[in-house]
Each structure stands twice: as C-alpha cells, then as structure tokens.
Design a protein around this motif. Structure first.
Motif, short mmCIF file in Angstrom:
data_model
loop_
_atom_site.label_atom_id
_atom_site.label_comp_id
_atom_site.label_asym_id
_atom_site.label_seq_id
_atom_site.Cartn_x
_atom_site.Cartn_y
_atom_site.Cartn_z
N LEU A 188 0.85 -1.19 0.00
CA LEU A 188 0.00 0.00 0.00
C LEU A 188 0.89 1.24 0.00
O LEU A 188 1.86 1.31 0.75
CB LEU A 188 -0.90 0.01 1.25
N VAL A 189 0.53 2.21 -0.82
CA VAL A 189 1.34 3.42 -0.90
C VAL A 189 0.49 4.60 -0.44
O VAL A 189 -0.56 4.87 -1.01
CB VAL A 189 1.85 3.64 -2.35
N GLY A 190 0.94 5.25 0.62
CA GLY A 190 0.19 6.38 1.15
C GLY A 190 0.94 6.96 2.34
O GLY A 190 2.15 6.81 2.43
N GLU A 191 0.20 7.60 3.26
CA GLU A 191 0.84 8.14 4.46
C GLU A 191 0.36 7.35 5.67
O GLU A 191 -0.82 7.06 5.79
CB GLU A 191 0.51 9.64 4.60
N GLU A 192 1.30 7.04 6.56
CA GLU A 192 0.93 6.22 7.73
C GLU A 192 0.49 7.06 8.91
O GLU A 192 0.91 8.20 9.07
CB GLU A 192 2.14 5.39 8.17
N VAL A 236 -2.85 14.29 8.98
CA VAL A 236 -3.26 13.34 7.93
C VAL A 236 -4.56 12.63 8.35
O VAL A 236 -5.35 12.22 7.50
CB VAL A 236 -2.13 12.32 7.62
N MET A 273 -2.59 2.88 6.96
CA MET A 273 -2.04 3.54 5.78
C MET A 273 -3.20 4.29 5.15
O MET A 273 -4.25 3.69 4.88
CB MET A 273 -1.47 2.51 4.81
N ILE A 274 -3.02 5.60 4.94
CA ILE A 274 -4.10 6.39 4.33
C ILE A 274 -3.81 6.46 2.82
O ILE A 274 -2.81 7.03 2.41
CB ILE A 274 -4.16 7.83 4.90
N VAL A 275 -4.70 5.85 2.05
CA VAL A 275 -4.54 5.82 0.59
C VAL A 275 -5.80 6.42 -0.02
O VAL A 275 -6.90 5.93 0.24
CB VAL A 275 -4.39 4.35 0.08
N ASP A 276 -5.63 7.46 -0.83
CA ASP A 276 -6.78 8.11 -1.49
C ASP A 276 -7.91 8.38 -0.51
O ASP A 276 -9.07 8.02 -0.77
CB ASP A 276 -7.31 7.25 -2.65
N ASN A 277 -7.56 8.97 0.61
CA ASN A 277 -8.56 9.37 1.60
C ASN A 277 -9.30 8.20 2.26
O ASN A 277 -10.40 8.39 2.79
CB ASN A 277 -9.57 10.33 0.95
N GLU A 278 -8.71 7.03 2.22
CA GLU A 278 -9.30 5.86 2.89
C GLU A 278 -8.25 5.22 3.79
O GLU A 278 -7.11 5.00 3.36
CB GLU A 278 -9.75 4.80 1.87
#
Ligand code: AMP
Ligand code: GLY
Length: 424
Positions: A188-192, A236, A273-278
């Motif tokens: 998963l690519v996003g912000e933790e 975030v 992990m926050i990916v595309d607002n999820e």
C-alpha cells in the motif's frame, strides 16, 4: 493505590509519569524500569516474561493494578495469569493479544469482517510462497507471522527481493518459529498514521491520532527503528479519516473479537495507511506505541487511572476522556549507530537544565542512573517531548530542549513533525 508498570522504555516512563499525577495513586513500581522511571517509581528487577514471579510480586507488594507497556508479556499470557490470581491488570488476554502476536490471525479477522486492509495470502511452505510471488506482482510485502522484534516485515521493490525475503524468513529461519507461516501482502502506498483506542471489550474510545517516524534518518531514509519520534494530533487523520478509522476499522474489530468470544480489553493500536482518503490496516499492536505514548500522554488532560479502571470494569462508555488543545511532539535522542551497532555507558549531560523547561518533559528510555548521574543504556535513549498551542510550537519547544542535552555520539532526526507542517 499501588501500581505496577511493566517495561523499561520511554513509553513506560511516560506511563509512570502520568500515573504518578493521579491523586488515586500511592506508590508505583516498575519492572524493570530505567533511569527515568526511578524518578517517579521504584524499579524492581523481575524478568517481565516470568508470569509467576510477577504475580508473586504483585501479591506481596499489594499491587492494586498492573499496567503493561510492551507486547511480549501480553502475548505471553500475563493477563490470563493475573486474572487467575484475582489481580487487576490492564491489557488483552493472550488470545486477544494475537491481534499483534500473529499477523495471520489478525489478517484472518480483518478479511472475515470486511475491514479495509491490503490483499494477502497465507503460506506455511516456502516453495509455494515463492511460486505465488512469481505469478502475482501485487504481493511485494512479506511478513513473518509471529513476533520478530519489529523486524519481521519486508517491504520489497522487486520479485527477486520478495523471494529473498521469503527465503530469509522460512528457510534461513531468521526469526525462528515466528516465520513458520508468512503473509504475502499487497503493498500500500500512502501516508501512515498511528490510531490508538481504549476499549473495555464493547465500547471504543479514540485517543489523539499520532504519526511515528520509523526510519533512522531524515526524510524517512535508512533502516527502520522502533520509532525516532512522534507527534499528535496528526493532520493526515482528518475528521473524515478519523470517522472512517473508528467506524470501518476500530469499532468493527472490537465487535469481531467479542463475537469470536475473545473480547479485547486494553489499548488497541491501529497502524493505518491512508490511501486516497481511505484508511487501511497495515498492522495492529495490542498496547501503547513507543514513542507514540509520549505525545499522547502529554496531551491527555484526564486522569489515566480511572480510564484504565473503566476498561477493566466495562464502564468505558461513561468515562470522561479529555485531551488538551494544541499538539505535542516527541524527538528521540538515540545512540549513534542505532539500530545496528552502538555503544552504551555514556554520561548524559544537560538533564537538569532540560527539566526546568516549561511545556517539555524528557522521557527516558535506554538510560541507567548511577550515583547521581544518568548514563546511556540502550539504542533509544531519551524522548524529548514538547507541548504547544500548535504543532509548530510543540516541535520548536521540543527541539529547544534537545539543544540543552548531550552525550557522546548522540544522534536524532531533525525533521520530526515536518510532514504535519507541510500540510499547513
Ligand atoms: P510493522 O512491523 O507491521 O509495523 O511494519 C513495519 C512497516 O512496514 C510499517 O510501518 C509500514 O511502513 C510497512 N508496511 C507494512 N505493511 C505494509 C503494506 N502492506 N504496504 C506498505 N508498507 C507496509
Ligand atoms: N512506534 C511503533 C510501535 O510502538 O510499534
């Protein structure tokens, strides 16, 4: 009340510090503690994986409540042992602690209950796992099932690397039996973010959202550590993400555990992990984070003791939990060379001056008090934790105090909280 805190890191110093402010607390013991816990508690030298010795101590010292810092005693069944002896204790039982103790168990609960998480396959055979990794380019994260001191997760960039990780865990047995099973997981690519809640088995109450800084160097470079700093609240985790994290993740998992007949009581830490607002679950921990506990407990306005009691008694729903406005930031001062190779026994200078600072507490982790001086005794040595009206202020307050402290080969990240500022 007499309290026993178990553990010896910065998180446990923060727990002892916060509990020592409660008017309900008479005396705190800490097994095994550190130089910082000895300021507010009496350190006792007991093996924290020896459930019998701990229960014996709790009986003899008339302990009214035991609070556990790290995961290993929980996964080792300390709560079950204490409950058998009618000794009040805060944390999940052995089976519920499997949410952290077994990544396979945890993934099964998530998938069964449609809780957002990365796709994954479970393997107990290295050849089959390698075959699968070759045919499915989506799985580039390899996770050892059991506890591996935070080192059992490999986030890979290629098929070759993924196969190497599978071999290291399952064939070379780098983590022993903890690697008998593995997960091959979607990357998963996003912000933790670290999203912690209290639970009494039914009710779920959120703490302040936080963000950890795992890699050792600035800009998230270098090998992963236990955490080089943390701040909260984490921007975030917007109001919308907060609601989704509660309603789609934390409440459903607590309900699922109750449905399984293994109600989860204690602190549940969702690594998201926050990916595309999820928000998606990447891991659960069955305890406070370290260093996340430091900013969270700095910001907790309410007395921690009644909150813990309400989790044990099943009355969390009625419990008041209030956090200060503003923000907090913890900067970890580490021994140079951590997390690989580092020296111990260095004199720490400047702690007296640092203790005069307003809005800053220096939590001690790998330290040892000898005569009247404090020496380094581990990789993560101190957690300089500032509070302020804004995240910027909290960061500045912490770094001002960092300047007052020194020990040979002291190392720290200069960018703790930078991700929060970049959102302003
Ligand atoms: P853990 O030991 O479970 O805390 O994982 C260590 C780190 O690996 C996490 O903090 C993430 O940065 C990363 N990680 C774990 N699972 C995933 C995943 N599915 N996708 C991307 N990164 C991950
Ligand atoms: N800071 C990450 C952890 O406590 O697991």
């Amino acid at each position: 009340m007499n309290i026993l805190v178990i553990g010896s890191g910065g998180r446990e110093h923060a727990l002892c510090w916060k509990l020592s402010q409660s008017p309900l607390v008479k005396k705190i013991y800490c097994a095994t503690g550190n130089g910082g816990t000895s300021q507010v508690a009496e350190n006792v030298d007991i093996d924290i994986l020896d459930n019998n010795a701990l229960a014996e101590f709790a009986k003899n010292a008339k302990i009214d409540l035991t609070v556990i810092g790290p995961e290993a005693p929980l996964v080792n069944g300390i709560v079950d042992e204490f409950e058998k002896n009618n000794l009040p204790i805060f944390g999940p039982r052995k089976y519920a602690a499997m949410l952290e103790g077994s990544k396979v168990f945890s993934k099964k609960i998530l998938l069964k209950n449609n809780i957002p998480t990365g796709r994954a396959e479970i393997f107990d055979n290295a050849e089959k796992a390698i075959e699968f990794a070759k045919n499915n380019s989506w799985c580039r994260v390899v996770k050892a099932d059991g506890l591996a001191a935070g080192k059992g997760v490999y986030v890979c960039d290629s098929e070759e690397e993924t196969i190497g990780a599978i071999k290291e865990i399952m064939m070379d047995k780098r983590f022993g039996d903890a690697g008998n099973k593995i997960l091959l997981e979607e990357k998963l690519v996003g912000e933790e973010a670290s999203f912690l809640v209290f639970s009494d088995g039914k009710t779920v109450r959120p703490m302040l959202s936080t963000q950890d800084h795992k890699p050792v160097y600035d800009n998230d470079k270098g090998p992963n550590t236990g955490g080089m700093g943390a701040y909260g609240p984490a921007p975030v985790v917007t109001k919308e993400i907060h609601e989704k994290a509660m309603n789609k993740i934390m409440i459903p998992v607590i309900e699922a555990m109750a449905k399984e007949g293994t109600p989860y009581k204690g602190v549940l830490y969702g690594g998201l992990m926050i990916v595309d607002n999820e928000p998606y679950v990447i891991e659960f921990n069955c305890r406070f984070g370290d260093p996340e506990a430091q900013p969270i407990l700095m910001m907790l306005k309410s007395d921690l003791l009644p909150i813990i009691q309400s989790c044990i008694n099943g009355t969390l729903e009625e419990q008041e939990i209030e956090f200060y406005k503003g923000a907090s930031c913890c900067v970890v001062l580490a021994s140079g060379g951590y997390p690989v190779k580092y020296e111990k026994g260095k004199l720490i200078e400047g702690l007296d001056k640092a203790s005069d600072a307003e809005n800053v507490v220096v939590f001690q982790a790998g330290t040892k008090k000898q005569d009247n001086a404090v020496y380094t005794n581990g990789g993560r040595v101190l957690g300089v934790t500032g509070r302020g009206d804004s995240i910027k202020q909290a960061i500045d307050n912490a770094y001002e105090v960092v300047k007052l402290i020194n020990f040979e080969k002291m190392y720290y990240r200069k960018d703790i909280g930078a991700k929060a500022l970049s959102r302003d």
